[in-house]
Design a protein around this motif. Sequence first.
Motif: not given
Length: 119
Positions: A80-85
């Motif tokens: 989710a963090y990578r997708e948010g970035l």
Amino acid sequence: MSYRQDLPPAGGFESVKYKRNLPLRGPGALVILGGVSAVCAFGFWRIGSGNVERRELKRETTWARIHLVPLLLAEGDRAAYREGLRVAAIEAEIMRDVKGWVPRQDVYNNPRYRSPDGL
């Protein structure tokens, strides 16, 4: 002319065989009943031991899943963090001409934490 009477042979005739002379065919009823009972007992024992083993495997699988939950949550958070970035970079590229636009800024004024996937 003298008459000659027909008489049985000396010692008599052979006895007439009127009884059935059948050979024994297979085991008796008690042996068959004992065999069927033994096979059924063995089958029930195998079912019982299989149920015990299946129950143990299910318990082991359940505990393995319980112990994997933190790892899977961490992996989901990283994804989710990578997708948010990635989404923030795309949003910054699209909205670069709008003044005062901050990428990934929450438009709702709610201080409570919300999961990024909206659950």
